[in-house]
Design a protein around this motif. Structure first.
Motif, PDB file in Angstrom:
ATOM      1  N   LEU A 137      -0.631  -2.059  -9.751  1.00  0.00           N
ATOM      2  CA  LEU A 137       0.472  -2.618 -10.516  1.00  0.00           C
ATOM      3  C   LEU A 137       0.620  -4.074 -10.097  1.00  0.00           C
ATOM      4  O   LEU A 137       0.567  -4.385  -8.900  1.00  0.00           O
ATOM      5  CB  LEU A 137       1.791  -1.895 -10.215  1.00  0.00           C
ATOM      6  CG  LEU A 137       1.867  -0.398 -10.478  1.00  0.00           C
ATOM      7  CD1 LEU A 137       3.253   0.120 -10.079  1.00  0.00           C
ATOM      8  CD2 LEU A 137       1.594  -0.089 -11.934  1.00  0.00           C
ATOM      9  N   VAL A 138       0.784  -4.945 -11.071  1.00  0.00           N
ATOM     10  CA  VAL A 138       1.063  -6.350 -10.780  1.00  0.00           C
ATOM     11  C   VAL A 138       2.482  -6.613 -11.249  1.00  0.00           C
ATOM     12  O   VAL A 138       2.781  -6.497 -12.445  1.00  0.00           O
ATOM     13  CB  VAL A 138       0.072  -7.291 -11.494  1.00  0.00           C
ATOM     14  CG1 VAL A 138       0.432  -8.750 -11.217  1.00  0.00           C
ATOM     15  CG2 VAL A 138      -1.352  -6.997 -11.051  1.00  0.00           C
ATOM     16  N   ASN A 139       3.348  -6.898 -10.295  1.00  0.00           N
ATOM     17  CA  ASN A 139       4.766  -7.112 -10.600  1.00  0.00           C
ATOM     18  C   ASN A 139       5.332  -5.943 -11.404  1.00  0.00           C
ATOM     19  O   ASN A 139       6.022  -6.126 -12.398  1.00  0.00           O
ATOM     20  CB  ASN A 139       4.981  -8.443 -11.320  1.00  0.00           C
ATOM     21  CG  ASN A 139       4.491  -9.608 -10.497  1.00  0.00           C
ATOM     22  OD1 ASN A 139       4.618  -9.621  -9.282  1.00  0.00           O
ATOM     23  ND2 ASN A 139       3.889 -10.588 -11.147  1.00  0.00           N
ATOM     24  N   ALA A 140       4.997  -4.716 -10.959  1.00  0.00           N
ATOM     25  CA  ALA A 140       5.488  -3.451 -11.517  1.00  0.00           C
ATOM     26  C   ALA A 140       4.926  -3.119 -12.902  1.00  0.00           C
ATOM     27  O   ALA A 140       5.425  -2.232 -13.575  1.00  0.00           O
ATOM     28  CB  ALA A 140       7.011  -3.419 -11.546  1.00  0.00           C
ATOM     29  N   ILE A 141       3.862  -3.786 -13.317  1.00  0.00           N
ATOM     30  CA  ILE A 141       3.224  -3.508 -14.607  1.00  0.00           C
ATOM     31  C   ILE A 141       1.773  -3.111 -14.346  1.00  0.00           C
ATOM     32  O   ILE A 141       1.053  -3.786 -13.587  1.00  0.00           O
ATOM     33  CB  ILE A 141       3.280  -4.740 -15.537  1.00  0.00           C
ATOM     34  CG1 ILE A 141       4.743  -5.098 -15.821  1.00  0.00           C
ATOM     35  CG2 ILE A 141       2.516  -4.486 -16.829  1.00  0.00           C
ATOM     36  CD1 ILE A 141       4.919  -6.399 -16.552  1.00  0.00           C
ATOM     37  N   ALA A 142       1.328  -2.018 -14.975  1.00  0.00           N
ATOM     38  CA  ALA A 142      -0.038  -1.533 -14.774  1.00  0.00           C
ATOM     39  C   ALA A 142      -1.056  -2.634 -15.067  1.00  0.00           C
ATOM     40  O   ALA A 142      -0.988  -3.296 -16.100  1.00  0.00           O
ATOM     41  CB  ALA A 142      -0.302  -0.333 -15.671  1.00  0.00           C
ATOM     42  N   ALA A 143      -1.977  -2.806 -14.138  1.00  0.00           N
ATOM     43  CA  ALA A 143      -3.037  -3.802 -14.293  1.00  0.00           C
ATOM     44  C   ALA A 143      -4.258  -3.109 -14.867  1.00  0.00           C
ATOM     45  O   ALA A 143      -4.944  -2.372 -14.167  1.00  0.00           O
ATOM     46  CB  ALA A 143      -3.349  -4.433 -12.944  1.00  0.00           C
ATOM     47  N   ALA A 196      -5.018   4.466   5.058  1.00  0.00           N
ATOM     48  CA  ALA A 196      -6.368   3.931   5.219  1.00  0.00           C
ATOM     49  C   ALA A 196      -6.373   2.492   5.723  1.00  0.00           C
ATOM     50  O   ALA A 196      -7.220   2.111   6.530  1.00  0.00           O
ATOM     51  CB  ALA A 196      -7.124   4.020   3.888  1.00  0.00           C
ATOM     52  N   PHE A 197      -5.418   1.686   5.249  1.00  0.00           N
ATOM     53  CA  PHE A 197      -5.362   0.287   5.658  1.00  0.00           C
ATOM     54  C   PHE A 197      -4.503   0.079   6.904  1.00  0.00           C
ATOM     55  O   PHE A 197      -4.501  -1.002   7.486  1.00  0.00           O
ATOM     56  CB  PHE A 197      -4.876  -0.591   4.502  1.00  0.00           C
ATOM     57  CG  PHE A 197      -5.950  -0.878   3.500  1.00  0.00           C
ATOM     58  CD1 PHE A 197      -6.799  -1.964   3.646  1.00  0.00           C
ATOM     59  CD2 PHE A 197      -6.145  -0.036   2.417  1.00  0.00           C
ATOM     60  CE1 PHE A 197      -7.810  -2.221   2.730  1.00  0.00           C
ATOM     61  CE2 PHE A 197      -7.151  -0.277   1.489  1.00  0.00           C
ATOM     62  CZ  PHE A 197      -7.977  -1.369   1.650  1.00  0.00           C
ATOM     63  N   GLY A 198      -3.750   1.100   7.292  1.00  0.00           N
ATOM     64  CA  GLY A 198      -2.967   1.026   8.512  1.00  0.00           C
ATOM     65  C   GLY A 198      -1.762   0.119   8.443  1.00  0.00           C
ATOM     66  O   GLY A 198      -1.246  -0.329   9.461  1.00  0.00           O
ATOM     67  N   THR A 199      -1.287  -0.148   7.232  1.00  0.00           N
ATOM     68  CA  THR A 199      -0.113  -0.997   7.053  1.00  0.00           C
ATOM     69  C   THR A 199       0.523  -0.685   5.710  1.00  0.00           C
ATOM     70  O   THR A 199      -0.140  -0.164   4.812  1.00  0.00           O
ATOM     71  CB  THR A 199      -0.479  -2.490   7.137  1.00  0.00           C
ATOM     72  OG1 THR A 199       0.711  -3.277   7.125  1.00  0.00           O
ATOM     73  CG2 THR A 199      -1.391  -2.931   6.002  1.00  0.00           C
ATOM     74  N   LYS A 200       1.791  -1.005   5.582  1.00  0.00           N
ATOM     75  CA  LYS A 200       2.433  -0.785   4.285  1.00  0.00           C
ATOM     76  C   LYS A 200       2.410  -2.033   3.424  1.00  0.00           C
ATOM     77  O   LYS A 200       2.605  -1.960   2.214  1.00  0.00           O
ATOM     78  CB  LYS A 200       3.856  -0.266   4.457  1.00  0.00           C
ATOM     79  CG  LYS A 200       4.808  -1.201   5.139  1.00  0.00           C
ATOM     80  CD  LYS A 200       6.170  -0.556   5.250  1.00  0.00           C
ATOM     81  CE  LYS A 200       7.156  -1.486   5.942  1.00  0.00           C
ATOM     82  NZ  LYS A 200       8.477  -0.905   6.018  1.00  0.00           N
ATOM     83  N   PHE A 204       0.845  -1.193   0.000  1.00  0.00           N
ATOM     84  CA  PHE A 204       0.000   0.000   0.000  1.00  0.00           C
ATOM     85  C   PHE A 204       0.881   1.244   0.000  1.00  0.00           C
ATOM     86  O   PHE A 204       1.875   1.304   0.716  1.00  0.00           O
ATOM     87  CB  PHE A 204      -0.876   0.023   1.251  1.00  0.00           C
ATOM     88  CG  PHE A 204      -1.802  -1.153   1.357  1.00  0.00           C
ATOM     89  CD1 PHE A 204      -2.994  -1.179   0.645  1.00  0.00           C
ATOM     90  CD2 PHE A 204      -1.490  -2.233   2.160  1.00  0.00           C
ATOM     91  CE1 PHE A 204      -3.852  -2.258   0.745  1.00  0.00           C
ATOM     92  CE2 PHE A 204      -2.343  -3.320   2.274  1.00  0.00           C
ATOM     93  CZ  PHE A 204      -3.527  -3.329   1.563  1.00  0.00           C
ATOM     94  N   PHE A 205       0.490   2.249  -0.770  1.00  0.00           N
ATOM     95  CA  PHE A 205       1.242   3.492  -0.862  1.00  0.00           C
ATOM     96  C   PHE A 205       0.347   4.676  -0.508  1.00  0.00           C
ATOM     97  O   PHE A 205      -0.868   4.646  -0.722  1.00  0.00           O
ATOM     98  CB  PHE A 205       1.819   3.661  -2.276  1.00  0.00           C
ATOM     99  CG  PHE A 205       2.868   2.629  -2.584  1.00  0.00           C
ATOM    100  CD1 PHE A 205       4.203   2.879  -2.313  1.00  0.00           C
ATOM    101  CD2 PHE A 205       2.525   1.400  -3.108  1.00  0.00           C
ATOM    102  CE1 PHE A 205       5.169   1.927  -2.569  1.00  0.00           C
ATOM    103  CE2 PHE A 205       3.482   0.434  -3.374  1.00  0.00           C
ATOM    104  CZ  PHE A 205       4.807   0.698  -3.098  1.00  0.00           C
ATOM    105  N   ASP A 261       2.745 -13.256  -6.794  1.00  0.00           N
ATOM    106  CA  ASP A 261       2.677 -11.938  -7.425  1.00  0.00           C
ATOM    107  C   ASP A 261       2.703 -10.847  -6.355  1.00  0.00           C
ATOM    108  O   ASP A 261       2.246 -11.052  -5.229  1.00  0.00           O
ATOM    109  CB  ASP A 261       1.395 -11.772  -8.249  1.00  0.00           C
ATOM    110  CG  ASP A 261       1.466 -12.419  -9.620  1.00  0.00           C
ATOM    111  OD1 ASP A 261       2.559 -12.840 -10.040  1.00  0.00           O
ATOM    112  OD2 ASP A 261       0.408 -12.501 -10.274  1.00  0.00           O
ATOM    113  N   THR A 262       3.207  -9.678  -6.744  1.00  0.00           N
ATOM    114  CA  THR A 262       3.156  -8.496  -5.887  1.00  0.00           C
ATOM    115  C   THR A 262       2.233  -7.479  -6.537  1.00  0.00           C
ATOM    116  O   THR A 262       2.399  -7.141  -7.708  1.00  0.00           O
ATOM    117  CB  THR A 262       4.564  -7.866  -5.722  1.00  0.00           C
ATOM    118  OG1 THR A 262       5.400  -8.804  -5.065  1.00  0.00           O
ATOM    119  CG2 THR A 262       4.500  -6.585  -4.915  1.00  0.00           C
ATOM    120  N   VAL A 263       1.240  -7.044  -5.782  1.00  0.00           N
ATOM    121  CA  VAL A 263       0.292  -6.037  -6.264  1.00  0.00           C
ATOM    122  C   VAL A 263       0.504  -4.771  -5.451  1.00  0.00           C
ATOM    123  O   VAL A 263       0.448  -4.793  -4.215  1.00  0.00           O
ATOM    124  CB  VAL A 263      -1.158  -6.511  -6.128  1.00  0.00           C
ATOM    125  CG1 VAL A 263      -2.135  -5.403  -6.509  1.00  0.00           C
ATOM    126  CG2 VAL A 263      -1.401  -7.748  -6.989  1.00  0.00           C
TER     127      VAL A 263
END
Length: 81
Positions: free
Chosen positions: A53-59, A15-19, A8-9, A70-72
């Motif tokens: 972004l999914v693995n640094a590519i716009a979803a 809002a989510f209280g975590t990174k 989260f950025f 995967d990293t979102v």
């Protein structure tokens, strides 16, 4: 169901209280449902306006399959000048 790393950025982090967290989801739409299921109204609002972004590519397709590991990245709108 694939295990996804979620980062989260900016306003999403607040809002989510975590990174970062992990979640199980097969698509971006599924991930949004999972993340907002028990979330506060602020978190639901932020995520509804966010880009991903999914693995640094716009979803661009919310129905595209996510894969194990995967990293979102959740990127809310940014303002600045």
């Amino acid at each position: 169901m694939p295990q996804i790393r979620v980062r989260f950025f900016a306003a999403a982090r607040e809002a989510f209280g975590t990174k970062e967290c992990s979640a199980e989801a097969a698509t971006i739409d599924g991930l949004i449902t999972t993340l907002t299921k028990d979330a506060a109204a602020e978190a639901r609002t932020v995520i509804s306006r966010s880009s991903f972004l999914v693995n640094a590519i716009a979803a661009t397709d919310p129905h595209a399959a996510l894969s194990e590991g995967d990293t979102v990245d959740v990127l809310p709108p940014f303002a600045g000048g």
